[in-house]
Design a protein around this motif. Structure first.
Motif, mmCIF file in Angstrom:
data_model
loop_
_atom_site.group_PDB
_atom_site.id
_atom_site.type_symbol
_atom_site.label_atom_id
_atom_site.label_comp_id
_atom_site.label_asym_id
_atom_site.label_seq_id
_atom_site.Cartn_x
_atom_site.Cartn_y
_atom_site.Cartn_z
ATOM 1 N N LYS A 248 -2.110 -2.458 8.616
ATOM 2 C CA LYS A 248 -3.551 -2.276 8.588
ATOM 3 C C LYS A 248 -4.005 -1.976 7.168
ATOM 4 C CE LYS A 248 -7.357 0.355 10.609
ATOM 5 N NZ LYS A 248 -7.730 1.469 11.513
ATOM 6 N N TRP A 249 -4.672 -2.960 6.551
ATOM 7 C CA TRP A 249 -5.188 -2.798 5.201
ATOM 8 C C TRP A 249 -6.681 -2.477 5.253
ATOM 9 C CZ3 TRP A 249 -2.289 -2.949 0.753
ATOM 10 C CH2 TRP A 249 -0.978 -3.424 0.885
ATOM 11 N N CYS A 250 -7.094 -1.549 4.426
ATOM 12 C CA CYS A 250 -8.516 -1.217 4.309
ATOM 13 C C CYS A 250 -8.985 -1.636 2.926
ATOM 14 C CB CYS A 250 -8.746 0.287 4.490
ATOM 15 S SG CYS A 250 -8.238 0.897 6.106
ATOM 16 N N ARG A 251 -10.141 -2.309 2.885
ATOM 17 C CA ARG A 251 -10.688 -2.772 1.609
ATOM 18 C C ARG A 251 -11.974 -2.005 1.310
ATOM 19 N NH1 ARG A 251 -10.729 -8.235 -0.991
ATOM 20 N NH2 ARG A 251 -9.631 -9.000 0.851
ATOM 21 N N ASN A 252 -12.067 -1.446 0.100
ATOM 22 C CA ASN A 252 -13.311 -0.762 -0.269
ATOM 23 C C ASN A 252 -14.201 -1.686 -1.081
ATOM 24 O OD1 ASN A 252 -12.462 -0.745 -2.948
ATOM 25 N ND2 ASN A 252 -11.832 1.401 -2.934
ATOM 26 N N GLU A 253 -15.357 -1.158 -1.489
ATOM 27 C CA GLU A 253 -16.348 -2.002 -2.162
ATOM 28 C C GLU A 253 -15.904 -2.426 -3.552
ATOM 29 O OE1 GLU A 253 -17.391 2.351 -2.749
ATOM 30 O OE2 GLU A 253 -16.795 1.027 -1.104
ATOM 31 N N ASP A 254 -14.886 -1.793 -4.113
ATOM 32 C CA ASP A 254 -14.390 -2.169 -5.444
ATOM 33 C C ASP A 254 -13.285 -3.219 -5.375
ATOM 34 O OD1 ASP A 254 -16.093 -0.344 -6.751
ATOM 35 O OD2 ASP A 254 -14.679 1.294 -6.377
ATOM 36 N N GLY A 255 -13.028 -3.706 -4.183
ATOM 37 C CA GLY A 255 -11.992 -4.717 -4.029
ATOM 38 C C GLY A 255 -10.588 -4.154 -3.989
ATOM 39 N N VAL A 256 -10.444 -2.863 -3.676
ATOM 40 C CA VAL A 256 -9.129 -2.234 -3.590
ATOM 41 C C VAL A 256 -8.644 -2.268 -2.144
ATOM 42 C CG1 VAL A 256 -7.825 -0.101 -3.877
ATOM 43 C CG2 VAL A 256 -9.558 -0.731 -5.565
ATOM 44 N N LEU A 257 -7.447 -2.810 -1.934
ATOM 45 C CA LEU A 257 -6.818 -2.827 -0.623
ATOM 46 C C LEU A 257 -5.819 -1.671 -0.559
ATOM 47 C CD1 LEU A 257 -6.029 -6.622 -0.108
ATOM 48 C CD2 LEU A 257 -7.647 -5.261 1.206
ATOM 49 N N ALA A 258 -5.844 -0.940 0.558
ATOM 50 C CA ALA A 258 -4.940 0.202 0.702
ATOM 51 C C ALA A 258 -4.323 0.199 2.089
ATOM 52 C CB ALA A 258 -5.684 1.510 0.458
ATOM 53 N N ALA A 259 -3.049 0.594 2.156
ATOM 54 C CA ALA A 259 -2.358 0.678 3.441
ATOM 55 C C ALA A 259 -1.268 1.743 3.348
ATOM 56 C CB ALA A 259 -1.743 -0.659 3.819
ATOM 57 N N GLU A 260 -0.909 2.311 4.504
ATOM 58 C CA GLU A 260 0.208 3.246 4.578
ATOM 59 C C GLU A 260 1.418 2.481 5.104
ATOM 60 O OE1 GLU A 260 -0.965 6.708 6.769
ATOM 61 O OE2 GLU A 260 -1.863 7.584 4.962
ATOM 62 N N VAL A 261 2.518 2.569 4.365
ATOM 63 C CA VAL A 261 3.677 1.719 4.605
ATOM 64 C C VAL A 261 4.905 2.590 4.880
ATOM 65 C CG1 VAL A 261 5.089 -0.140 3.660
ATOM 66 C CG2 VAL A 261 2.683 0.081 2.974
ATOM 67 N N LEU A 262 5.624 2.285 5.952
ATOM 68 C CA LEU A 262 6.845 3.019 6.284
ATOM 69 C C LEU A 262 7.947 2.698 5.275
ATOM 70 C CD1 LEU A 262 6.861 2.675 10.170
ATOM 71 C CD2 LEU A 262 6.360 4.727 8.819
ATOM 72 N N PRO A 263 8.922 3.599 5.109
ATOM 73 C CA PRO A 263 9.930 3.437 4.049
ATOM 74 C C PRO A 263 10.654 2.095 4.064
ATOM 75 C CG PRO A 263 10.057 5.639 4.970
ATOM 76 C CD PRO A 263 9.063 4.890 5.815
ATOM 77 N N ASP A 264 11.015 1.582 5.251
ATOM 78 C CA ASP A 264 11.783 0.337 5.285
ATOM 79 C C ASP A 264 10.958 -0.891 4.932
ATOM 80 O OD1 ASP A 264 10.304 0.611 7.580
ATOM 81 O OD2 ASP A 264 11.807 -0.254 8.906
ATOM 82 N N ARG A 265 9.635 -0.752 4.915
ATOM 83 C CA ARG A 265 8.761 -1.875 4.558
ATOM 84 C C ARG A 265 8.305 -1.821 3.100
ATOM 85 N NH1 ARG A 265 5.859 -4.136 8.747
ATOM 86 N NH2 ARG A 265 5.293 -5.691 7.169
ATOM 87 N N LYS A 266 8.501 -0.660 2.449
ATOM 88 C CA LYS A 266 7.898 -0.441 1.129
ATOM 89 C C LYS A 266 8.418 -1.420 0.075
ATOM 90 C CE LYS A 266 9.150 3.172 -1.233
ATOM 91 N NZ LYS A 266 9.303 4.569 -1.707
ATOM 92 N N VAL A 267 9.736 -1.492 -0.102
ATOM 93 C CA VAL A 267 10.293 -2.313 -1.179
ATOM 94 C C VAL A 267 10.006 -3.803 -0.966
ATOM 95 C CG1 VAL A 267 12.427 -3.045 -2.321
ATOM 96 C CG2 VAL A 267 12.038 -0.618 -1.819
ATOM 97 N N PRO A 268 10.219 -4.360 0.252
ATOM 98 C CA PRO A 268 9.873 -5.775 0.459
ATOM 99 C C PRO A 268 8.386 -6.060 0.178
ATOM 100 C CG PRO A 268 11.255 -5.001 2.250
ATOM 101 C CD PRO A 268 10.874 -3.797 1.456
ATOM 102 N N LEU A 269 7.512 -5.138 0.597
ATOM 103 C CA LEU A 269 6.085 -5.349 0.358
ATOM 104 C C LEU A 269 5.775 -5.342 -1.136
ATOM 105 C CD1 LEU A 269 3.154 -5.647 1.320
ATOM 106 C CD2 LEU A 269 3.055 -3.150 1.485
ATOM 107 N N LEU A 270 6.332 -4.399 -1.868
ATOM 108 C CA LEU A 270 6.085 -4.336 -3.309
ATOM 109 C C LEU A 270 6.611 -5.590 -4.004
ATOM 110 C CD1 LEU A 270 6.897 -0.586 -4.032
ATOM 111 C CD2 LEU A 270 4.651 -1.684 -4.144
ATOM 112 N N HIS A 271 7.716 -6.112 -3.515
ATOM 113 C CA HIS A 271 8.246 -7.362 -4.063
ATOM 114 C C HIS A 271 7.246 -8.494 -3.870
ATOM 115 C CE1 HIS A 271 10.587 -11.134 -3.951
ATOM 116 N NE2 HIS A 271 11.326 -10.551 -4.899
ATOM 117 N N ASP A 272 6.665 -8.588 -2.674
ATOM 118 C CA ASP A 272 5.692 -9.646 -2.396
ATOM 119 C C ASP A 272 4.424 -9.471 -3.228
ATOM 120 O OD1 ASP A 272 7.427 -10.705 -0.552
ATOM 121 O OD2 ASP A 272 6.441 -9.789 1.201
ATOM 122 N N ILE A 273 3.972 -8.220 -3.369
ATOM 123 C CA ILE A 273 2.742 -7.960 -4.125
ATOM 124 C C ILE A 273 2.917 -8.350 -5.589
ATOM 125 C CG2 ILE A 273 1.214 -6.136 -4.996
ATOM 126 C CD1 ILE A 273 1.628 -4.690 -2.317
#
Length: 304
Positions: A248-273
């Motif tokens: 679940k990503w939340c986008r604010n008016e400045d174009g910032v996307l934010a999400a809370e990520v569990l430990p096992d998803r963190k590194v793969p997600l950062l790689h994709d980003i």
């Protein structure tokens, strides 16, 4: 590492009330440890046991290899202690106070004089009566007496209470210096935010029980709390591929996307980003804080 304090199966009871129950841990030379817990959790009782002011009902306490309640003076001389509420003879000056404690501890009075500068007590205040001191000045005087005799173990109960931000920084610089010389430093504090990055290890006490013990990374790994990742996009209307991964990503008016990520998803997600580097203009990673971890372990203990 050389163990300076050992507590094994330690309990302390007063009548039917158990203040500390079956606590075991070791402290080591050159280690800075945060002892955290709410009022009444048992922190001060543990410190009193290490000082030999009280004896355990059950279990073993050893400080520098000695029983602190019955050991010789030499071992106690290598301890420094700052209580939560320092109390001095208000009629004595700061200099007279420190000389009094130096004589009690049988350390060189001349060396005691150097401590005033180290703790930030102004020269013009040293010969004034303690009754004229602010709370912060009394705290600095208390820290000076704790440092008498170059202690191998420092037990500090709410040491930064009453200190302004600049003096707090100076205090932690001093702790870093002592740690580098091999001193064991135990900090009992409610100021969890300022302890982050300044301690090697955290022991969390609740209802007289040690419910967590480890480095911040250890505690984060055990707690498995989510990491908050915020990504500032270079284009407001872009829809990155990695934003469709079931989180679940939340986008604010400045174009910032934010999400809370569990430990096992963190590194793969950062790689994709970071693979889509052209789409991002900023990346912030916020790990669980000590406050978050403290609340988590308290909740976990309650629900067991």
């Amino acid at each position: 590492m050389n163990e300076t304090v050992k507590m094994a199966g330690v309990s302390k009871r007063y009548g039917n009330a158990t203040v500390v129950g079956d606590v075991s841990f070791g402290l080591h030379a050159g280690e800075t440890i945060a002892l955290v817990g709410h009022n009444g959790a048992g922190k001060t009782t543990l410190i009193k046991l290490m000082l030999g002011l009280i004896r355990p009902t059950d279990g073993l306490v050893r400080v520098l290899g000695e029983n602190p309640a019955t050991g010789d003076f030499v071992a106690r001389q290598r301890l420094g202690y700052l209580p939560e509420s320092v109390s001095f003879n208000m009629a004595l000056s700061g200099r007279e106070t420190l000389r009094f404690y130096a004589r009690l501890k049988r350390v060189d009075i001349a060396a005691a004089e150097e401590l005033f500068e180290r703790v930030g007590l102004a020269p013009e205040a040293v010969d004034r009566p303690v009754r004229t001191y602010s709370k912060g000045m009394r705290q600095r005087l208390g820290l000076a007496q704790a440092l008498l005799g170059t202690p191998r173990i420092l037990l500090l109960d709410e040491p930064t209470s009453g200190l302004d931000p600049a003096l707090r920084r100076s205090f932690y610089d001093l702790i870093t210096e002592l740690r580098g010389k091999g001193t064991t430093v135990l900090l009992s504090s409610h100021a969890l935010t300022e302890l982050e990055g300044r301690t090697d290890r955290v022991i969390i006490i609740n209802n007289g029980v040690a419910i967590a013990d480890g480095t911040l990374d250890d505690l984060r790994r055990i707690a498995r709390l989510p990491t908050r990742i915020s990504v500032k996009l270079s284009q407001m209307d872009v829809a990155p591929r990695w934003a469709n991964g079931g989180m679940k990503w939340c986008r604010n008016e400045d174009g910032v996307l934010a999400a809370e990520v569990l430990p096992d998803r963190k590194v793969p997600l950062l790689h994709d980003i970071t693979a889509d580097a052209a789409l991002i203009s900023g990346l912030t990673i916020t790990e669980p804080t000590l406050d978050d971890l403290y609340a988590h372990f308290l909740r976990t203990q309650v629900t067991k």
